[in-house]
Structure formats: structure tokens, C-alpha cells
Write an enzyme that holds these catalytic residues in place. Structure first.
Site, PDB file in Angstrom:
ATOM      1  N   PRO A 299     -47.299  16.906 -19.817  1.00  0.00           N
ATOM      2  CA  PRO A 299     -48.287  17.870 -19.323  1.00  0.00           C
ATOM      3  C   PRO A 299     -48.411  19.014 -20.321  1.00  0.00           C
ATOM      4  CG  PRO A 299     -46.204  18.053 -18.093  1.00  0.00           C
ATOM      5  CD  PRO A 299     -46.048  16.906 -19.052  1.00  0.00           C
TER       6      PRO A 299
ATOM      7  N   CYS B 199     -41.371  25.653 -17.731  1.00  0.00           N
ATOM      8  CA  CYS B 199     -42.272  26.519 -18.493  1.00  0.00           C
ATOM      9  C   CYS B 199     -41.569  27.840 -18.852  1.00  0.00           C
ATOM     10  CB  CYS B 199     -43.539  26.803 -17.697  1.00  0.00           C
ATOM     11  SG  CYS B 199     -44.638  27.932 -18.588  1.00  0.00           S
TER      12      CYS B 199
ATOM     13  N   ASP C  89     -39.514  16.873 -29.304  1.00  0.00           N
ATOM     14  CA  ASP C  89     -39.537  16.564 -30.738  1.00  0.00           C
ATOM     15  C   ASP C  89     -39.714  15.094 -31.084  1.00  0.00           C
ATOM     16  OD1 ASP C  89     -39.147  19.240 -30.933  1.00  0.00           O
ATOM     17  OD2 ASP C  89     -37.274  19.152 -32.085  1.00  0.00           O
TER      18      ASP C  89
ATOM     19  N   ARG D 201     -46.313  17.703 -28.221  1.00  0.00           N
ATOM     20  CA  ARG D 201     -46.990  18.174 -29.437  1.00  0.00           C
ATOM     21  C   ARG D 201     -47.342  17.045 -30.398  1.00  0.00           C
ATOM     22  NH1 ARG D 201     -42.576  22.109 -31.105  1.00  0.00           N
ATOM     23  NH2 ARG D 201     -41.440  20.463 -30.005  1.00  0.00           N
TER      24      ARG D 201
HETATM   25  C1  LIG Z   1     -49.859  23.644 -25.642  1.00  0.00           C
HETATM   26  C2  LIG Z   1     -48.716  23.281 -24.733  1.00  0.00           C
HETATM   27  C3  LIG Z   1     -48.867  23.405 -23.372  1.00  0.00           C
HETATM   28  C4  LIG Z   1     -47.831  23.042 -22.498  1.00  0.00           C
HETATM   29  N1  LIG Z   1     -48.016  23.109 -21.148  1.00  0.00           N
HETATM   30  C5  LIG Z   1     -47.079  22.593 -20.307  1.00  0.00           C
HETATM   31  C6  LIG Z   1     -47.345  22.457 -18.920  1.00  0.00           C
HETATM   32  O1  LIG Z   1     -48.430  22.781 -18.414  1.00  0.00           O
HETATM   33  N2  LIG Z   1     -46.348  21.942 -18.138  1.00  0.00           N
HETATM   34  C7  LIG Z   1     -45.133  21.546 -18.664  1.00  0.00           C
HETATM   35  O2  LIG Z   1     -44.267  21.088 -17.919  1.00  0.00           O
HETATM   36  N3  LIG Z   1     -44.884  21.656 -19.977  1.00  0.00           N
HETATM   37  C8  LIG Z   1     -45.833  22.134 -20.804  1.00  0.00           C
HETATM   38  N4  LIG Z   1     -45.598  22.151 -22.146  1.00  0.00           N
HETATM   39  C9  LIG Z   1     -44.327  21.611 -22.657  1.00  0.00           C
HETATM   40  C10 LIG Z   1     -44.474  20.118 -22.999  1.00  0.00           C
HETATM   41  O3  LIG Z   1     -44.805  19.360 -21.863  1.00  0.00           O
HETATM   42  C11 LIG Z   1     -43.174  19.568 -23.610  1.00  0.00           C
HETATM   43  O4  LIG Z   1     -42.142  19.686 -22.670  1.00  0.00           O
HETATM   44  C12 LIG Z   1     -42.762  20.312 -24.864  1.00  0.00           C
HETATM   45  O5  LIG Z   1     -43.858  20.524 -25.727  1.00  0.00           O
HETATM   46  C13 LIG Z   1     -41.656  19.546 -25.629  1.00  0.00           C
HETATM   47  O6  LIG Z   1     -42.095  18.270 -25.966  1.00  0.00           O
HETATM   48  P1  LIG Z   1     -42.642  17.941 -27.468  1.00  0.00           P
HETATM   49  O7  LIG Z   1     -41.539  18.308 -28.419  1.00  0.00           O
HETATM   50  O8  LIG Z   1     -42.948  16.471 -27.429  1.00  0.00           O
HETATM   51  O9  LIG Z   1     -43.853  18.789 -27.692  1.00  0.00           O
HETATM   52  C14 LIG Z   1     -46.600  22.555 -23.025  1.00  0.00           C
HETATM   53  C15 LIG Z   1     -46.460  22.444 -24.407  1.00  0.00           C
HETATM   54  C16 LIG Z   1     -47.492  22.785 -25.256  1.00  0.00           C
HETATM   55  C17 LIG Z   1     -47.313  22.622 -26.739  1.00  0.00           C
END
Ligand SMILES: Cc1cc2nc3c(=O)[nH]c(=O)nc-3n(C[C@H](O)[C@H](O)[C@H](O)COP(=O)(O)O)c2cc1C
Length: 309
Positions: free
Chosen positions: A16, A102, A204, A226
Site C-alpha cells: 500500500p 506509518c 528494500d 518503492r
Molecule cells: C510513497 C509511499 C507511500 C506509502 N504509503 C503507505 C501506506 O499508505 N500504507 C502503508 O502501510 N505503508 C505505506 N508506505 C510504506 C510501504 O508500504 C512499504 O512498507 C515501505 O515502502 C517499505 O517497502 P519498500 O522498501 O519495498 O519500499 C508507503 C511508502 C511510500 C514510499
């Protein structure tokens, strides 16, 4: 792997992301192989007080190719959370996910999102009230703790399992880390080894190597955030070295899907951000970013896309 009765075509899930994972982006990612996806986080209080507002209706809009799909809600009042879980607009989803991760100050200061990681009793009550109120499976997405070196994941994980939460997604960082430092794979592996419910590993994953690192923790599914920005095809390309994608088609489809419910003005504003992500790996990205950040109509955007891609 299954979450309650839900089956998935792939164990790679789209995270999300607020301002990103609307129906259009989710649908594109699903067509590229994401097995599950979530709405962006939605305020439980906001929903109770203005569920008929256009903003919420649009946040809750889904397409038929998205099944199964989850709605993510945030809040800290068990009664309000339960009420939200019973809304028909929420029960139309296949799963309800509670945000306990969050780190945004305006959320945390209300003891919502990762603020709940400081009050495990309340976190448990919130989850329990949702489980009791919902006929759909309830899951939780959380971080490993609040303070920089904390780890409450197992303690909270056990409490959540006990009250009937169907799966936990663990981002291997604390609230205070935001996105800095390394993902703690040991803590993710520990949670997986100690709980019976499915665990989704998050943090990551950007390519096959980082996918392998997460996979070694033994988690049941892996969530990508991301890594999907500007690359919604990552759910396929991660396993195919020479994967070729027609970016022009993907981007135009992204615009077209948004036109189902959004005005041109909104789309232009929204797609400026996505376009910057779509060009980020191109050699002349800085120059392209400048050009694309000035688009002011869909026609103009399509002309530029034809030239650039
Ligand atoms: C632009 C953005 C918006 C995000 N919004 C949410 C959200 O609405 N709900 C949530 O649980 N996590 C949110 N996250 C966190 C991501 O879901 C995820 O947990 C975090 O980016 C780590 O994963 P990654 O390393 O694959 O990016 C957000 C992250 C980003 C970059």
C-alpha cells in the site's frame, strides 16, 4: 500460501502506498503479476464522517482484474475501527488490513499507524475489534518496533495471532528508522518461525538479489513498495533478466485508466509524479524530468511520451 480463504496467483505483493496505489496503479501491477494489492491507507474516522465524499469513493474504487484486493485502514479507536469494518464499502474488499507502520508525524502523534507500536494493548484491542466486526479476513502491516533499536514484533505478533488476525506484513525497520539503515532480516525470520499465520516480508526488495535476501527469511509472501514506483512491471521483471516492456503503452494505459473516474486536471497533477518515476532510470532523466513536470494536458503528455519512449 493462503490468507484465511484467499488464494494468490503470485506471492509477490504490491505494497500500500499513499498517493500511489489507486485502482489504476494496482491494476497495472496486477497485470504484470503482482498477486495481491492494497488501497492506500484510509482514515477510519474520515470514512465514518464522510464516506460519501468523492475523495473516499475514489479511494475505494476497484477494477475487476484486482481480485483479491485489500483495503487498508488506520485508526486507534477500537469502536470506530469496528464500525468501519462493517461498512458495505469496506466489506466489498476481500481483506481488511490495519496500518500499524506509518511513521508520518501527523499520524503517529494521534497514536495511529506506527504510533500503535508504543501501546501494544491498544494495538491488540484495535485488531480484535476489527476481527470481530468483519466477515472478511483482517491482516496487520507493521514495523518491528517504535524506538530505533526496539523489537516488539514477536510480542505484538503473538497478540495479533491470538485475537484472530489472519496474516502479518512486517517491514523490517523501526518507526524511528523511517527508511534509513538496513532491513533486519533476522527479526523477520524470527517472526516467521514463531507464528502459525502467514508472514509477509517487506523492505528494500528492488531486484532479484534483494528478493532472494528476503526469501531466505522463510516468509510466505514478499511485498514490494518503492521498487514498483515507475516500474510496475517489477513483479515479472524480477525473475526475467532480459524482460522488455513497452513503457509507452504502460504509461498511456496508466493515463487512460485514471480517466475512468478522474478529471484531466487531477490526472495531470497526479501523473507528473509518476512520469518522474517512469523516467528515473533513463540516461537523460534530469532533462526529461524538467520537461515532464511542465505538462498541462493529456494530449501534450501523450505527444511527449511518444517522443521520449
Ligand atoms: C510513497 C509511499 C507511500 C506509502 N504509503 C503507505 C501506506 O499508505 N500504507 C502503508 O502501510 N505503508 C505505506 N508506505 C510504506 C510501504 O508500504 C512499504 O512498507 C515501505 O515502502 C517499505 O517497502 P519498500 O522498501 O519495498 O519500499 C508507503 C511508502 C511510500 C514510499
Amino acid at each position: 500460501m493462503k490468507i484465511a480463504n484467499l488464494k494468490f496467483n503470485s506471492n509477490l505483493f504490491l505494497a500500500p502506498m499513499a498517493g500511489v496505489t489507486d485502482f489504476a496503479f494496482r491494476s497495472i501491477a496486477r497485470n504484470f503479476g503482482a498477486g495481491f494489492s492494497y488501497t492506500e491507507m484510509i482514515s477510519a474516522k474520515g470514512l465514518i464522517y464522510s464516506k460519501n465524499s468523492e475523495i473516499y469513493k475514489k479511494m475505494l474504487y476497484t477494477l475487476s482484474n484486482e481480485k483479491p484486493v485489500a483495503v487498508q485502514i488506520f485508526g486507534n479507536e477500537p469502536k470506530i475501527m469496528a464500525k468501519v469494518c462493517q461498512l458495505p464499502e469496506i466489506q466489498k474488499f476481500d481483506c481488511i488490513d490495519i496500518n500499524m507502520g506509518c511513521p508520518a508525524p501527523k499520524i503517529v502523534k494521534n497514536c495511529e499507524g506506527s504510533g500503535l507500536l508504543k501501546d501494544l494493548k491498544l494495538a491488540k484491542q484495535v485488531a480484535e475489534s476489527c476481527v470481530k466486526a468483519s466477515s472478511k479476513p483482517v491482516t496487520v502491516k507493521m514495523r518491528i518496533g517504535y524506538e530505533i533499536n526496539s523489537d516488539i514484533s514477536l510480542e505484538l505478533g503473538k497478540m495479533l495471532e491470538e485475537v484472530g488476525v489472519s496474516a502479518i506484513c512486517l517491514h523490517g525497520r523501526t518507526k524511528e528508522q523511517f527508511y534509513s539503515g538496513n532491513v533486519n532480516y533476522e527479526i523477520i525470520a524470527k517472526l516467521k518461525s514463531k507464528l502459525k499465520i502467514p508472514i509477509i516480508g517487506n523492505g528494500d526488495v528492488f531486484d532479484f538479489n534483494t528478493y532472494q535476501k528476503m526469501k531466505k527469511t522463510g516468509v510466505d509472501a514478499i511485498m514490494i513498495g518503492r521498487g514498483a514506483l515507475g516500474r510496475p512491471w517489477i513483479f515479472t521483471s524480477i525473475f526475467q533478466n532480459n524482460f522488455k516492456v513497452n513503457k509507452k503503452l504502460v504509461i498511456k494505459n496508466h493515463f487512460n485508466l485514471l480517466q475512468t473516474i478522474y478529471s484531466e486536471k487531477f490526472i495531470i497533477n497526479h501523473m507528473r509524479k509518476h512520469l518522474l518515476w517512469y523516467v528515473k532510470e533513463m540516461p537523460n532523466a534530469n532533462k526529461l524530468r524538467l520537461i515532464l513536470s511542465n505538462i498541462n494536458s493529456i494530449n501534450q503528455a501523450f505527444e511527449l511520451i511518444d517522443k521520449i519512449f
